[in-house]
Design a protein around this motif. Structure first.
Motif, short mmCIF file in Angstrom:
data_model
loop_
_atom_site.label_atom_id
_atom_site.label_comp_id
_atom_site.label_asym_id
_atom_site.label_seq_id
_atom_site.Cartn_x
_atom_site.Cartn_y
_atom_site.Cartn_z
N ARG A 115 -18.14 27.62 -17.56
CA ARG A 115 -19.19 26.82 -18.23
C ARG A 115 -20.14 27.69 -19.04
N GLY A 116 -19.97 29.01 -19.01
CA GLY A 116 -20.84 29.91 -19.76
C GLY A 116 -22.22 30.02 -19.17
N GLU A 117 -22.33 29.86 -17.86
CA GLU A 117 -23.63 29.87 -17.20
C GLU A 117 -24.04 31.22 -16.66
N ASN A 118 -23.17 32.21 -16.70
CA ASN A 118 -23.57 33.54 -16.25
C ASN A 118 -22.85 34.62 -17.05
N ASN A 119 -23.31 35.84 -16.84
CA ASN A 119 -22.72 37.01 -17.49
C ASN A 119 -21.84 37.74 -16.49
N PRO A 120 -20.54 37.50 -16.52
CA PRO A 120 -19.68 38.22 -15.58
C PRO A 120 -19.61 39.70 -15.95
N ASN A 146 -26.51 36.17 -24.30
CA ASN A 146 -25.85 35.63 -25.48
C ASN A 146 -25.05 34.41 -25.06
N LYS A 147 -25.68 33.25 -25.11
CA LYS A 147 -25.07 32.01 -24.62
C LYS A 147 -23.77 31.69 -25.36
N LYS A 148 -23.73 31.90 -26.69
CA LYS A 148 -22.51 31.62 -27.45
C LYS A 148 -21.34 32.45 -26.95
N LEU A 149 -21.58 33.71 -26.68
CA LEU A 149 -20.53 34.59 -26.19
C LEU A 149 -20.08 34.16 -24.79
N ALA A 150 -21.02 33.86 -23.93
CA ALA A 150 -20.69 33.44 -22.56
C ALA A 150 -19.85 32.16 -22.58
N VAL A 151 -20.20 31.21 -23.43
CA VAL A 151 -19.45 29.96 -23.54
C VAL A 151 -18.06 30.22 -24.12
N ASP A 191 -10.90 38.28 -26.38
CA ASP A 191 -10.61 38.08 -27.80
C ASP A 191 -11.06 36.68 -28.20
N VAL A 192 -12.35 36.54 -28.49
CA VAL A 192 -12.93 35.24 -28.81
C VAL A 192 -13.61 35.31 -30.18
N THR A 193 -13.79 34.14 -30.77
CA THR A 193 -14.50 34.01 -32.04
C THR A 193 -15.80 33.29 -31.79
N LEU A 194 -16.88 33.84 -32.32
CA LEU A 194 -18.20 33.21 -32.14
C LEU A 194 -18.54 32.33 -33.32
#
Length: 90
Positions: free
Chosen positions: A61-66, A20-25, A87-90
Motif C-alpha cells: 500500500r506504500g505506507e512504509n519505507n522498506p 517519497n510517497k510516490k516511490l513507496a506506492v 524497476d518502477v516509473t514515477l
C-alpha cells in the motif's frame, strides 16, 4: 520539554514516515504485480520472505519505507532480483 509517544499497535494508530510517497506506492504496486504474477498470496509471500504479513500489506500500500534488505528478501521470495523489483516509473 516535549514528550512524544509513538504507539505501534494498529488499533491505536501508527506513525508512518514515508519520505517519497510516490516511490513507496510505485514499489508497492510493483511487488503486488510480481506477487500476483507468481500466483502467491500476501501470506505466502510473507512466509517465504520470513517477514510479518502486516508488513507485506503496508509495503504494497506504500505506507512504509522498506529497507534494502527487506526488498531483497521479498525479491528472492518472488523468484526475482532486486533490480527487477525496484524497476518502477514515477
Amino acid at each position: 520539554m516535549r514528550l512524544f509517544i509513538i504507539c505501534l499497535y494498529p488499533t491505536f494508530g501508527q506513525v508512518i514516515n514515508v519520505k517519497n510517497k510516490k516511490l513507496a506506492v510505485a514499489i508497492g504496486n510493483r511487488i503486488r504485480e510480481l506477487r500476483k504474477k507468481a500466483e502467491m498470496s500476501q501470506e505466502e509471500l510473507a512466509n517465504e520472505a520470513d517477514i510479518p504479513l502486516s508488513q507485506i500489506g503496508r509495503i504494497e500500500r506504500g505506507e512504509n519505507n522498506p529497507t534494502v534488505s527487506t526488498l531483497y528478501v521479498i525479491a528472492d521470495a518472488l523468484g526475482s532480483d532486486l533490480k527487477t523489483l525496484v524497476d518502477v516509473t514515477l
